[in-house]
Design an enzyme around this catalytic site. Sequence first.
Site: not given
Ligand code: 26Q
Length: 839
Positions: A374, A565-566, A571, A673, A677
């Site tokens: 991702h 979004k986050r 972003k 995503t 939406k």
């Molecule tokens: C990993 C290790 C330790 C702590 C936290 C994490 C962690 C947690 C969540 C790393 C990444 C995430 C989330 C990532 C994320 O949401 N990525 C998004 O995924 C979407 C679905 O594929 C994409 O549409 C977005 O572009 C992407 O940023």
Amino acid sequence: MPSKPAVAKSAQSPAPAAQDSKEEIFRSLIQRHLVSTLARHPETATPRDWWVATSLAVRDTIHNRMIATQTVHNQHNARRLYYFSLEYLMGRLFGNNLIATDLLEIAESALKSLGQDFDKIRNSEVDMGLGNGGLGRLAACFLDSLATLDYPALGYGIYYEFGLFRQEFVNGGQIEHPDNWTIFGDPWEIVRAEYTQEVRFYGRVENVFDDNGNYRPRWVDTKTILGVPHDIPTAGYGTGTVNLLRLWASKSSEDFDLAAFNSGGYVEAVREKAIGETVSKVLYPNDKTETGKELRLMQQYFFVACSLRDIIRRHFRNKENSWANFSDKVAVQLNDTHPAIAVVELMRILVDEQNTPWDEAWAVVGKTFAYTNHTLLPEALEKWSAGLFERVLPRHLQIIYEINTRLLKTVETKWPGDNAKKRVCSLIEESGQKMIRMANLAVVGSHAVNGVAALHTQLLKKDLFPEFDSLFPGKFQNKTNGITPRRWLLKSNPKLSELITKKIGKDWPRNLDLLRGLEKFADDAAFQKEFMTIKRENKVALAEVIKADCGIDVSPDAIFDVQIKRLHEYKRQHLNLLHILALYRRLLQNPSLDVVPRVFVFGAKAAPGYDLAKNIIRAINVIGARINADSRIGGKLKVAFLPNYRVSLAEKIIPAADVSEQISTAGKEASGTGNMKLALNGALTIGTLDGANVEIKEEVGDDNIFIFGLNVDQVEELQGKGYNPWNYYQADEELRAIIDWLGSDYFTPDEHGAFSLVHRSLLDGGDPYLVLADFRAYSDAHAKIDAAYRDKKRWARMAIMNTARVGKFSSDRTIHEYAKQIWKLKALPVSGNFTKLPS
Ligand code: 26Q
């Protein structure tokens, strides 16, 4: 005249009567749960009590379907997909489950007849917010599609006691509060204590050899934690299938307590018990890696170990099954590298516990797993220090080394003598502290690796994993993300859904390509009017939310321009902010400037430790407050940052959006995503050629989207020759003025340098995300939006075209592709009358 036959007569009018009696049954079910389960008198019951009672009534129906589904899957010994994800952003389940069981209208009128306010009741449900953002919500959309398409599947994850923090603004700044989401009980969950699993941590490896001289390592002196499954049913729409989301809660084991009792007494025992329960306590609020946190590694291993054990238990429940057909029946999808330790755990089970020869075990593992990437951001790729691994999972570290030794042999065969190739392919990063690269582990342990949008997959192959791509040809593939139209249109935008159904029939929620049928109405004045009237009504509803949550008055006649979004530098919410500052300045310099009034709506949480992101939030809030209060600009500009962005809030914002901000630096957003939406709900995208924006543009056509800024090649070129933000600052008078303004204390006279983090990042910090380079193009694109909006017919046409042409982005399409090309999974419909209510 002959009278009509009785049969025909009764066939003409059974609906109202049946509906009435269904409503009656449902009403008494609610009342029964209120009294018998909740011990509540209807007179004193709160909306939350009614919500629980109604949920339990719906659940009765869902349970029937769930039992039928599991029975059919077991009878067929079906191949199943197991989705492994550390995150599930389910949001509220009430509305979704009512729609899936076809009970929405019945529940509405039943509650009304009981004198209850349906909206109040549905709004009393706390979101199930067990995720950070896109990745977690994607998992939730996938579960919806898997059930709707009748695929045998099960989601595995963690039952976090605290989901993503609740966000509040104080003085414009983000404050985090714990999200104790289960405090009032969760009517959807079923605790399955009988399937509790044991998970071991720590300890050491004893190097033992058997009588034949084979190495038989023993992992000893471990500590054990228990995993208790909490099942959440996920009901398909318009079908009988109800799959499960199985979430593990950690508990301390008895040995754990006993050992502590013997050594340290009561207090020590309780402390140790707390450690056992800590593992599933809280979701990490970071959506980029949290480096080196032991608890996070424990969470990952805890849920993976529980889930694999559970899969194995279920597999062997059927007497026809054995290890020989394990990978014929089991497909596991790894949602990013977070569960990648599963590759090693299955090797450990096969090699250490089953005495399977290494190569045979490795073949099973390879056939079982597939991995979704991702992110391309190097800082977001997960790495764990070898030291930490050694302490927490010593045997797993040994296995990783063994996998690596064999991998490096393959690399040597392919590129003899090329040490640089070995260095990049290695599972171990050797420069500095030894680190385990989870992405490399996931790639070698999987038979398929996918990106989440066409551009992302291309970059994945070209920039991140070129060596693996040539080492394993065909392993990398694209699966463009999608969203479930059930939640993101049918449920969240009921008025538009009704209009669509009126025009093209009721099948579109299960076949989103049918929306193309709306194209022919794009220029139809009556349809345009209906479409835009609904948009306006949705804007009125959002204006009420904005008033309630932010205290800001906004006009539904303004353009609602939305960025949700986050919060992340890549972003570029700060690019949006610079443009707002530019508009504000233009208006101050010329108060009679003819602009279409705009409301800029934001929703975003920042990781608690991400200071720059928090500074951007504060800057938007503080500057926004000044703009909102400035009578000189006559309300032409408003800024509303809605606190605590979450799934249920997104459902209120998205139907009301005119403009969708998708403005990441090209090459940084894997897919996005929210972009899908918003387009589905008739918002026009202003966006860069990044992630899935590229494919949205292909679908809606160049005339129905506002693309601006540098593309991936141009970003690469600019950064290659040495990007200097000062050049843009010097060359653009307006840009210079607003950046100086942001850096001054104009907006915070009592506080010096309040926004210096943002300001510094843009200039001295080198502007790593090219905000300045894209500013002018962004501002020009906004001017085009302004012009387009003035032409009501043109805008309506464009909005309709967006809704009509984004059928590709249904998660049903995505899931069909995974099922066919990666999981080799067949649909298995579950038949029966599942809308029948228990009497
Ligand atoms: C990993 C290790 C330790 C702590 C936290 C994490 C962690 C947690 C969540 C790393 C990444 C995430 C989330 C990532 C994320 O949401 N990525 C998004 O995924 C979407 C679905 O594929 C994409 O549409 C977005 O572009 C992407 O940023």
